[in-house]
Write a protein that holds these residues in place. Structure first.
Motif, PDB file in Angstrom:
ATOM      1  N   GLY A 284       2.492   2.420  -2.470  1.00 54.73           N
ATOM      2  CA  GLY A 284       2.469   3.060  -3.788  1.00 54.73           C
ATOM      3  C   GLY A 284       3.498   2.537  -4.777  1.00 54.73           C
ATOM      4  N   LYS A 285       4.102   1.391  -4.485  1.00 59.07           N
ATOM      5  CA  LYS A 285       5.145   0.852  -5.379  1.00 59.07           C
ATOM      6  C   LYS A 285       4.579   0.543  -6.767  1.00 59.07           C
ATOM      7  CE  LYS A 285       6.028  -2.693  -2.612  1.00 59.07           C
ATOM      8  NZ  LYS A 285       5.029  -2.437  -1.553  1.00 59.07           N
ATOM      9  N   THR A 286       3.482  -0.213  -6.787  1.00 59.70           N
ATOM     10  CA  THR A 286       2.891  -0.582  -8.075  1.00 59.70           C
ATOM     11  C   THR A 286       2.378   0.653  -8.806  1.00 59.70           C
ATOM     12  OG1 THR A 286       2.333  -2.799  -7.303  1.00 59.70           O
ATOM     13  CG2 THR A 286       1.039  -1.949  -9.138  1.00 59.70           C
ATOM     14  N   THR A 287       1.819   1.584  -8.070  1.00 57.23           N
ATOM     15  CA  THR A 287       1.345   2.836  -8.694  1.00 57.23           C
ATOM     16  C   THR A 287       2.509   3.546  -9.392  1.00 57.23           C
ATOM     17  OG1 THR A 287      -0.361   3.057  -6.999  1.00 57.23           O
ATOM     18  CG2 THR A 287       0.230   5.050  -8.224  1.00 57.23           C
TER      19      THR A 287
ATOM     20  N   GLY B 242       0.782  -1.227   0.000  1.00 57.40           N
ATOM     21  CA  GLY B 242       0.000   0.000   0.000  1.00 57.40           C
ATOM     22  C   GLY B 242       0.814   1.278   0.000  1.00 57.40           C
TER      23      GLY B 242
HETATM   24  N1  LIG Z   1      -7.003   1.851  -9.103  1.00 59.45           N
HETATM   25  C1  LIG Z   1      -7.013   2.228  -7.824  1.00 59.45           C
HETATM   26  N2  LIG Z   1      -8.104   2.839  -7.298  1.00 59.45           N
HETATM   27  C2  LIG Z   1      -8.135   3.235  -6.028  1.00 59.45           C
HETATM   28  N3  LIG Z   1      -7.112   3.096  -5.152  1.00 59.45           N
HETATM   29  C3  LIG Z   1      -5.997   2.497  -5.602  1.00 59.45           C
HETATM   30  C4  LIG Z   1      -5.881   2.026  -6.957  1.00 59.45           C
HETATM   31  N4  LIG Z   1      -4.649   1.471  -7.125  1.00 59.45           N
HETATM   32  C5  LIG Z   1      -4.033   1.593  -5.931  1.00 59.45           C
HETATM   33  N5  LIG Z   1      -4.825   2.213  -5.032  1.00 59.45           N
HETATM   34  C6  LIG Z   1      -4.477   2.542  -3.631  1.00 59.45           C
HETATM   35  O1  LIG Z   1      -3.258   3.254  -3.666  1.00 59.45           O
HETATM   36  C7  LIG Z   1      -2.402   2.855  -2.614  1.00 59.45           C
HETATM   37  C8  LIG Z   1      -1.094   2.323  -3.183  1.00 59.45           C
HETATM   38  O2  LIG Z   1      -1.342   1.090  -3.847  1.00 59.45           O
HETATM   39  P1  LIG Z   1      -0.211   0.263  -4.598  1.00 59.45           P
HETATM   40  O3  LIG Z   1       0.501   1.185  -5.527  1.00 59.45           O
HETATM   41  O4  LIG Z   1      -0.837  -0.934  -5.174  1.00 59.45           O
HETATM   42  O5  LIG Z   1       0.757  -0.128  -3.396  1.00 59.45           O
HETATM   43  P2  LIG Z   1       1.876  -1.283  -3.279  1.00 59.45           P
HETATM   44  O6  LIG Z   1       2.167  -1.775  -4.655  1.00 59.45           O
HETATM   45  O7  LIG Z   1       3.038  -0.608  -2.621  1.00 59.45           O
HETATM   46  O8  LIG Z   1       1.293  -2.339  -2.402  1.00 59.45           O
HETATM   47  C9  LIG Z   1      -3.192   1.829  -1.795  1.00 59.45           C
HETATM   48  O9  LIG Z   1      -3.812   2.501  -0.720  1.00 59.45           O
HETATM   49  C10 LIG Z   1      -4.201   1.314  -2.787  1.00 59.45           C
HETATM   50  O10 LIG Z   1      -5.351   0.864  -2.123  1.00 59.45           O
END
Ligand SMILES: Nc1ncnc2c1ncn2[C@@H]1O[C@H](COP(=O)(O)OP(=O)(O)O)[C@@H](O)[C@H]1O
Ligand SMILES: [Mg+2]
Length: 265
Positions: free
Chosen positions: A51-54, A49
């Motif tokens: 934001g790595k994947t984001t 959570g």
């Molecule tokens: N498409 C989306 N819509 C709403 N919230 C999102 C979406 N993608 C990610 N998030 C939120 O953004 C935050 C970062 O997510 P993510 O980048 O997946 O983290 P990580 O890869 O580090 O686990 C989290 O709180 C997640 O719930």
């Protein structure tokens, strides 16, 4: 006067806010700045959570920034392109295509002639040591072999950077160690940049020249740790242990921050 090499990727004050169905916007990233140099191996670690994947999806051009900018060789990123190869954790191969056809897929979409596709696919099958598995379907391959094919499929377009999102998280520990060594060999051979996301501190220290430590709520860069150990690295060395202890302690300090924030609400 020293001339500075232009970074390959410039992440410049980037924020990403997602709208959610409950009306509460999520700050996935807040004011993140980071450069990746040409040919650099960077690992990103941080809890779920943060934001790595984001961040990876933004660099890949799958989604847009809310604020700030991301540039690749000075040009703002607007959409996905062959200059960026992406490898996900799993489910990335097309089940109905053979290993070779999976590697050829992007070239087929771009209209390359069949003979050239075949030659290049075979070259990358060789690079990952799977020439003999060319005609097999994904369900006939082990998890480690599937990830090698996914890497070859990303590399065949000759990207400037390989973006990898926890690519080895689903394989067993021994296969994982092998895949890590192979990734280092390929990185040194092809001299491309690698942006590698992991949950695993040991993996980050084994692989990276710099480890980016991220923290959640909102996702931010907490610390950038240079890993100045020579390759190949010895997981049992005292220097490795010192870095491991330091990064793990920094991650644990985030846990206490989260507990503190929750208890003060
Ligand atoms: N498409 C989306 N819509 C709403 N919230 C999102 C979406 N993608 C990610 N998030 C939120 O953004 C935050 C970062 O997510 P993510 O980048 O997946 O983290 P990580 O890869 O580090 O686990 C989290 O709180 C997640 O719930
Ligand atoms: Mg993720």
């Amino acid at each position: 006067m020293t001339t500075r090499v232009q970074p390959l990727i410039e992440i410049d004050g980037v924020s990403k806010i997602f709208a959610t169905s409950d009306g509460q916007p999520t700050w996935a990233l807040q004011n993140v700045s980071l450069d990746v140099e040409p040919g650099e191996m960077v690992c990103v670690v941080g809890p779920s959570g943060c934001g790595k994947t984001t961040l990876l999806n933004l660099i890949a051009g799958f989604i847009d920034v809310t604020d700030g900018a991301i540039r690749l060789q000075g040009e703002a990123i607007k959409e996905p392109g062959p200059d960026r190869g992406v490898v996900f954790q799993e489910y990335a191969l097309f089940a109905w295509l053979t290993a070779r056809q999976n590697i050829e897929f992007g070239m087929r979409m771009r209209g390359l002639p069949k003979a050239e596709r075949r030659t290049r696919a075979d070259e990358y099958l060789k690079l990952i040591g799977l020439e003999r598995a060319a005609e097999r379907y994904p369900h006939e391959l082990s998890g480690g072999m599937r990830q090698r094919i996914a890497v070859a499929r990303a590399l065949v377009n000759e990207p400037r950077v390989l973006l990898m999102d926890e690519p080895f998280a689903a394989v067993d520990a021994m296969t994982r160690a092998t895949l890590q060594s192979e990734l280092l060999r390929i990185w040194q051979q092809l001299k491309l940049a690698v942006f590698f996301i992991t949950h695993n501190v040991e993996e980050a220290i084994y692989l990276s020249q710099r480890t980016i430590l991220m923290s959640p709520h909102p996702g931010q860069v907490q610390e950038i740790i240079p890993i100045d150990l020579p390759y190949p690295r010895d997981r049992g060395s005292p220097e490795f242990g010192v870095l491991y202890a330091r990064i793990t302690a920094a991650l644990h300090s985030q846990d206490s921050k989260v507990v503190h924030e929750e208890s003060s609400q």
